[in-house]
Design a protein around this motif. Structure first.
Motif, PDB file in Angstrom:
ATOM      1  N   ILE A 265       0.699  -1.220  -0.146  1.00 56.03           N
ATOM      2  CA  ILE A 265      -0.033   0.175  -0.152  1.00 56.03           C
ATOM      3  C   ILE A 265       1.007   1.255  -0.134  1.00 56.03           C
ATOM      4  CG2 ILE A 265      -2.201  -0.912   1.151  1.00 56.03           C
ATOM      5  CD1 ILE A 265      -1.020   0.165   3.843  1.00 56.03           C
ATOM      6  N   GLY A 266       2.213   1.161  -0.420  1.00 57.25           N
ATOM      7  CA  GLY A 266       2.906   2.182  -0.381  1.00 57.25           C
ATOM      8  C   GLY A 266       3.581   2.459   1.053  1.00 57.25           C
ATOM      9  N   LYS A 267       3.758   3.831   1.145  1.00 60.29           N
ATOM     10  CA  LYS A 267       4.327   4.213   2.502  1.00 60.29           C
ATOM     11  C   LYS A 267       3.036   4.362   3.527  1.00 60.29           C
ATOM     12  CE  LYS A 267       6.309   8.019   4.756  1.00 60.29           C
ATOM     13  NZ  LYS A 267       6.268   7.406   6.104  1.00 60.29           N
ATOM     14  N   ILE A 268       3.151   3.896   4.483  1.00 56.41           N
ATOM     15  CA  ILE A 268       2.153   3.731   5.581  1.00 56.41           C
ATOM     16  C   ILE A 268       2.102   5.368   6.295  1.00 56.41           C
ATOM     17  CG2 ILE A 268       1.202   2.623   7.875  1.00 56.41           C
ATOM     18  CD1 ILE A 268       2.623   0.164   6.779  1.00 56.41           C
ATOM     19  N   VAL A 269       0.958   5.766   6.464  1.00 53.43           N
ATOM     20  CA  VAL A 269       0.974   7.245   6.791  1.00 53.43           C
ATOM     21  C   VAL A 269      -0.078   7.253   7.948  1.00 53.43           C
ATOM     22  CG1 VAL A 269       0.039   9.617   6.103  1.00 53.43           C
ATOM     23  CG2 VAL A 269       1.559   8.251   4.666  1.00 53.43           C
ATOM     24  N   SER A 270      -1.055   6.202   8.080  1.00 56.08           N
ATOM     25  CA  SER A 270      -2.082   6.333   9.169  1.00 56.08           C
ATOM     26  C   SER A 270      -2.282   4.693   9.655  1.00 56.08           C
ATOM     27  CB  SER A 270      -3.105   7.055   8.859  1.00 56.08           C
ATOM     28  OG  SER A 270      -3.992   7.160   9.951  1.00 56.08           O
ATOM     29  N   VAL A 271      -2.384   4.473  10.917  1.00 57.60           N
ATOM     30  CA  VAL A 271      -2.984   3.591  11.496  1.00 57.60           C
ATOM     31  C   VAL A 271      -4.131   3.694  12.316  1.00 57.60           C
ATOM     32  CG1 VAL A 271      -2.415   1.264  12.523  1.00 57.60           C
ATOM     33  CG2 VAL A 271      -0.624   2.228  11.106  1.00 57.60           C
ATOM     34  N   ASP A 272      -5.358   3.141  12.193  1.00 53.24           N
ATOM     35  CA  ASP A 272      -6.491   3.323  12.930  1.00 53.24           C
ATOM     36  C   ASP A 272      -7.271   2.229  13.319  1.00 53.24           C
ATOM     37  OD1 ASP A 272      -6.564   6.640  12.692  1.00 53.24           O
ATOM     38  OD2 ASP A 272      -6.176   5.704  10.663  1.00 53.24           O
ATOM     39  N   ALA A 273      -7.279   1.994  14.616  1.00 52.41           N
ATOM     40  CA  ALA A 273      -7.764   0.659  15.236  1.00 52.41           C
ATOM     41  C   ALA A 273      -8.737   1.069  15.986  1.00 52.41           C
ATOM     42  CB  ALA A 273      -6.485  -0.131  15.803  1.00 52.41           C
ATOM     43  N   VAL A 274      -9.833  -0.087  16.099  1.00 49.24           N
ATOM     44  CA  VAL A 274     -11.014   0.122  16.724  1.00 49.24           C
ATOM     45  C   VAL A 274     -11.382  -0.952  17.493  1.00 49.24           C
ATOM     46  CG1 VAL A 274     -13.720   1.176  17.030  1.00 49.24           C
ATOM     47  CG2 VAL A 274     -12.147   2.352  15.523  1.00 49.24           C
ATOM     48  N   CYS A 275     -11.494  -1.080  18.984  1.00 48.91           N
ATOM     49  CA  CYS A 275     -11.883  -2.505  19.661  1.00 48.91           C
ATOM     50  C   CYS A 275     -13.018  -1.754  20.672  1.00 48.91           C
ATOM     51  CB  CYS A 275     -10.871  -2.886  20.504  1.00 48.91           C
ATOM     52  SG  CYS A 275      -9.360  -3.302  19.393  1.00 48.91           S
ATOM     53  N   THR A 276     -14.151  -2.444  20.744  1.00 44.13           N
ATOM     54  CA  THR A 276     -15.303  -2.490  21.493  1.00 44.13           C
ATOM     55  C   THR A 276     -15.986  -3.559  21.867  1.00 44.13           C
ATOM     56  OG1 THR A 276     -17.056  -1.543  19.950  1.00 44.13           O
ATOM     57  CG2 THR A 276     -15.573   0.287  20.916  1.00 44.13           C
ATOM     58  N   SER A 277     -16.307  -3.696  22.982  1.00 42.92           N
ATOM     59  CA  SER A 277     -17.250  -4.692  23.348  1.00 42.92           C
ATOM     60  C   SER A 277     -18.393  -4.370  24.595  1.00 42.92           C
ATOM     61  CB  SER A 277     -16.576  -6.000  23.804  1.00 42.92           C
ATOM     62  OG  SER A 277     -15.651  -5.598  24.967  1.00 42.92           O
ATOM     63  N   LEU A 278     -19.587  -4.642  24.533  1.00 37.79           N
ATOM     64  CA  LEU A 278     -20.526  -4.133  25.583  1.00 37.79           C
ATOM     65  C   LEU A 278     -20.911  -5.327  26.239  1.00 37.79           C
ATOM     66  CD1 LEU A 278     -22.836  -1.266  23.928  1.00 37.79           C
ATOM     67  CD2 LEU A 278     -21.002  -1.230  25.474  1.00 37.79           C
ATOM     68  N   THR A 279     -19.985  -6.233  26.687  1.00 42.60           N
ATOM     69  CA  THR A 279     -20.559  -7.364  27.157  1.00 42.60           C
ATOM     70  C   THR A 279     -20.751  -7.517  28.575  1.00 42.60           C
ATOM     71  OG1 THR A 279     -18.166  -8.095  27.034  1.00 42.60           O
ATOM     72  CG2 THR A 279     -19.728  -8.909  25.132  1.00 42.60           C
ATOM     73  N   ASP A 280     -20.242  -6.496  29.407  1.00 41.70           N
ATOM     74  CA  ASP A 280     -20.118  -6.650  30.741  1.00 41.70           C
ATOM     75  C   ASP A 280     -21.395  -6.176  31.332  1.00 41.70           C
ATOM     76  OD1 ASP A 280     -16.736  -6.157  31.407  1.00 41.70           O
ATOM     77  OD2 ASP A 280     -18.271  -7.408  32.528  1.00 41.70           O
ATOM     78  N   LEU A 281     -22.168  -7.209  31.717  1.00 38.27           N
ATOM     79  CA  LEU A 281     -23.403  -6.830  32.381  1.00 38.27           C
ATOM     80  C   LEU A 281     -23.298  -6.339  33.962  1.00 38.27           C
ATOM     81  CD1 LEU A 281     -25.184 -10.264  31.550  1.00 38.27           C
ATOM     82  CD2 LEU A 281     -25.583  -8.077  30.543  1.00 38.27           C
ATOM     83  N   ALA A 282     -21.931  -6.707  34.650  1.00 36.91           N
ATOM     84  CA  ALA A 282     -21.825  -6.050  35.753  1.00 36.91           C
ATOM     85  C   ALA A 282     -21.993  -4.606  35.703  1.00 36.91           C
ATOM     86  CB  ALA A 282     -20.482  -6.608  36.196  1.00 36.91           C
ATOM     87  N   MET A 283     -21.635  -4.046  34.582  1.00 40.55           N
ATOM     88  CA  MET A 283     -21.553  -2.503  34.474  1.00 40.55           C
ATOM     89  C   MET A 283     -22.872  -1.978  34.520  1.00 40.55           C
ATOM     90  SD  MET A 283     -18.741  -0.671  32.438  1.00 40.55           S
ATOM     91  CE  MET A 283     -19.051  -1.509  30.953  1.00 40.55           C
ATOM     92  N   PRO A 342       7.085  11.169  13.422  1.00 45.93           N
ATOM     93  CA  PRO A 342       7.738  12.218  12.467  1.00 45.93           C
ATOM     94  C   PRO A 342       6.781  12.272  11.036  1.00 45.93           C
ATOM     95  CG  PRO A 342       9.263  11.010  13.500  1.00 45.93           C
ATOM     96  CD  PRO A 342       7.823  10.376  14.079  1.00 45.93           C
ATOM     97  N   ASP A 343       6.547  11.161  10.621  1.00 47.14           N
ATOM     98  CA  ASP A 343       5.839  11.113   9.150  1.00 47.14           C
ATOM     99  C   ASP A 343       4.796  10.186   9.267  1.00 47.14           C
ATOM    100  OD1 ASP A 343       7.097   8.638   9.840  1.00 47.14           O
ATOM    101  OD2 ASP A 343       8.274   8.272   8.232  1.00 47.14           O
ATOM    102  N   ALA A 344       4.045  10.018  10.281  1.00 49.34           N
ATOM    103  CA  ALA A 344       2.642   9.167  10.467  1.00 49.34           C
ATOM    104  C   ALA A 344       1.970   9.546  11.540  1.00 49.34           C
ATOM    105  CB  ALA A 344       3.064   7.663  10.236  1.00 49.34           C
ATOM    106  N   VAL A 345       0.682   9.073  11.309  1.00 53.29           N
ATOM    107  CA  VAL A 345      -0.247   9.332  12.399  1.00 53.29           C
ATOM    108  C   VAL A 345      -0.826   7.903  12.822  1.00 53.29           C
ATOM    109  CG1 VAL A 345      -0.619  11.699  12.193  1.00 53.29           C
ATOM    110  CG2 VAL A 345      -2.184   9.972  11.144  1.00 53.29           C
ATOM    111  N   ALA A 346      -1.525   7.863  14.069  1.00 51.32           N
ATOM    112  CA  ALA A 346      -2.285   6.731  14.506  1.00 51.32           C
ATOM    113  C   ALA A 346      -3.539   6.995  15.576  1.00 51.32           C
ATOM    114  CB  ALA A 346      -1.326   5.635  15.067  1.00 51.32           C
TER     115      ALA A 346
END
Ligand code: CTP
Length: 447
Positions: A265-283, A342-346
């Protein structure tokens, strides 16, 4: 001339293999042996093979029985080979009885009686037996126990939870439900820790001091200095100390990393990761959350993994913003962290009280990699370009969400006495550094 073909993995070549090759050869004048490629075995779920393809080929060659050796690389290749080499007889052990009848359309199929009392699986199990004790919360402990059955040379020695209430529903068929960590350590060569993150450092330390290997659900501690101390202890006591982040070991994710790094994909300029879970009944029920992992501990290590593995750990600036629970001090329902290199964001977004699309996007100068939700266990991803006709789709079998490969890596690291982990130590430390910042810096912006 009658040409015969047979196939196998031939790991740790044994007399069952030799007997089969002898009888296969006797069915004709010329014997071709197909040896399975590592990737082919992995794709069909045979993950324990110990010798490399070259070693296995050499072992077959050394029997002097094969007139020709070929490599089996893909499903359906047998039909191709039979046509290409003008094969008259296909021979295979009786453990495959009936499975290759479809080849009767192309040549004669012969099932040869399998030799009793020997197999590569048994030989691998005899070479080592590592007793792993399980420490902590039930759900992951159960998954780990179930997945350990796919790995040769490991037995689960028992179970211990600091929170005794877990014990009541603990896995029924475990030999030991220990009432102290020391009792479990007595019966184990290694432990897997998946207790509350606040206990990791203390439990890992206790095990290392007793010369036991440790695989610990990340974060393995809540501060970088504790991480350094554990590392030093593991070296001093000659023990493996390994982070457990199952995604790192999933075939799709590890191939994705290689593709991203190889310039697809050429030079990597951005990495964006999302992880969610709404499993905790206790909450939801407003119960005590002191035993529940907050969003950053639960998901931070996984979400940060592609960031640090692709962009490195030397970012120059960051900001962390959290939305906290009103009722539970320090429990983030949602956290977003942004990093500038210096040359990317995340960016990573993690949540146990906020839901979002759990995707991973890696953006480059020529195209981007898109992994649909839930990216951390998805067997599928795409490389997408400006022209959709150039898009590439990838699918890798991901049995057991990566857990069985992780156990394999742990055992191999123990056997070879060096880290064969997919998570580089600097990545592991950087992850703990982020948890440390989140937990102790007081610089997290609240919303
Ligand atoms: N084979 C045999 N007798 C044995 C073991 C294997 O006749 N005791 C035959 C198999 O039927 C097959 C060939 O040898 O035709 C290669 O088998 P392979 O899968 O490489 O060996 P296994 O010992 O069965 O390996 P594993 O335990 O990993 O399944």
């Amino acid at each position: 001339m009658i040409k015969v073909i047979t196939y196998g993995t031939y790991d740790l070549l044994h007399y069952g293999h030799v007997r089969l090759l002898e009888r296969a050869k006797a069915l004709g004048d010329y014997l071709i042996v197909g040896v399975t490629a590592d990737s082919f075995d992995q794709a069909r779920g045979k993950i324990n093979v110990q010798q490399s393809l070259v070693e296995r080929i050499e072992a077959v060659r050394a029997t002097g029985l094969a007139d020709e050796i070929i490599v089996e690389e893909y499903d359906g290749q047998k039909i191709d080979d039979i046509r290409r080499y003008g094969i008259d007889v296909f021979a295979i052990g009786s453990d495959w009885q009936g499975r290759f009848d479809y080849l009767n359309d192309y040549c004669r199929v012969v099932y040869l009686e399998r030799t009793d009392g020997v197999s590569s699986t048994e030989l691998r199990a005899q070479q080592r037996n590592t007793r792993i004790g399980l420490v902590g919360e039930l759900n992951m402990v159960n998954k780990f126990e179930a997945e350990s059955h796919f790995v040769n040379g490991v037995t689960i020695s028992g179970f211990y939870a600091a929170e005794q209430s877990f014990l009541s529903d603990a896995i029924v068929n475990l030999p030991l439900k220990a009432t102290s960590l020391d009792e479990l350590l007595d019966a184990s060569d290694a432990i897997y820790i998946v207790s509350h993150p606040s206990l990791h450092y203390r439990q890992a330390k206790q095990a290392l001091l007793r010369g036991k290997h440790v695989i610990c659900e990340a974060p393995s501690s809540l501060s970088a200095s504790e991480w350094d101390e554990l590392q030093a202890l593991s070296k001093e006591h000659n023990c493996i100390l390994m982070d457990s982040i199952k995604t790192a070991y999933s075939l799709a994710y590890s191939r994705l990393l290689l593709l991203a790094k190889s310039g697809k994909i050429g030079k990597i300029v951005s990495v964006d990761a999302v992880c969610t879970s709404l499993t905790d009944l206790a909450m939801k029920q407003g119960k005590d959350l002191s035993h529940t992992w907050n969003s950053m501990c639960q998901w931070g290590p996984t979400a940060l993994l592609p960031v640090f593995q692709l962009l490195g750990t030397q970012y120059v600036e960051k900001s962390v913003v959290s939305h906290y629970s009103d009722e539970h001090e320090g429990f983030d329902l949602f956290t977003k962290a942004s990093y500038i290199y210096p040359d990317a964001v995340a960016s990573v977004k993690v949540g146990k009280g906020v839901k979002s699309e759990g995707e991973l996007v890696i953006s480059g100068t020529k195209g981007y990699i898109y992994v649909p939700a839930p990216w951390w266990k998805n067997a599928y991803f795409e490389i997408r370009y400006e022209n959709p006709a150039d898009n590439m789709r990838y699918f890798y079998q991901n049995d057991g969400e990566g857990i069985r490969y992780m156990i394999m890596s742990f055992l191999q690291s123990i056997a070879h006495n060096r880290h064969l982990t997919y998570i580089q130590p600097e990545v592991s430390r950087a992850i703990v550094g982020e948890i440390d910042y989140f937990t102790h810096s007081g610089k997290v912006r609240k919303i």
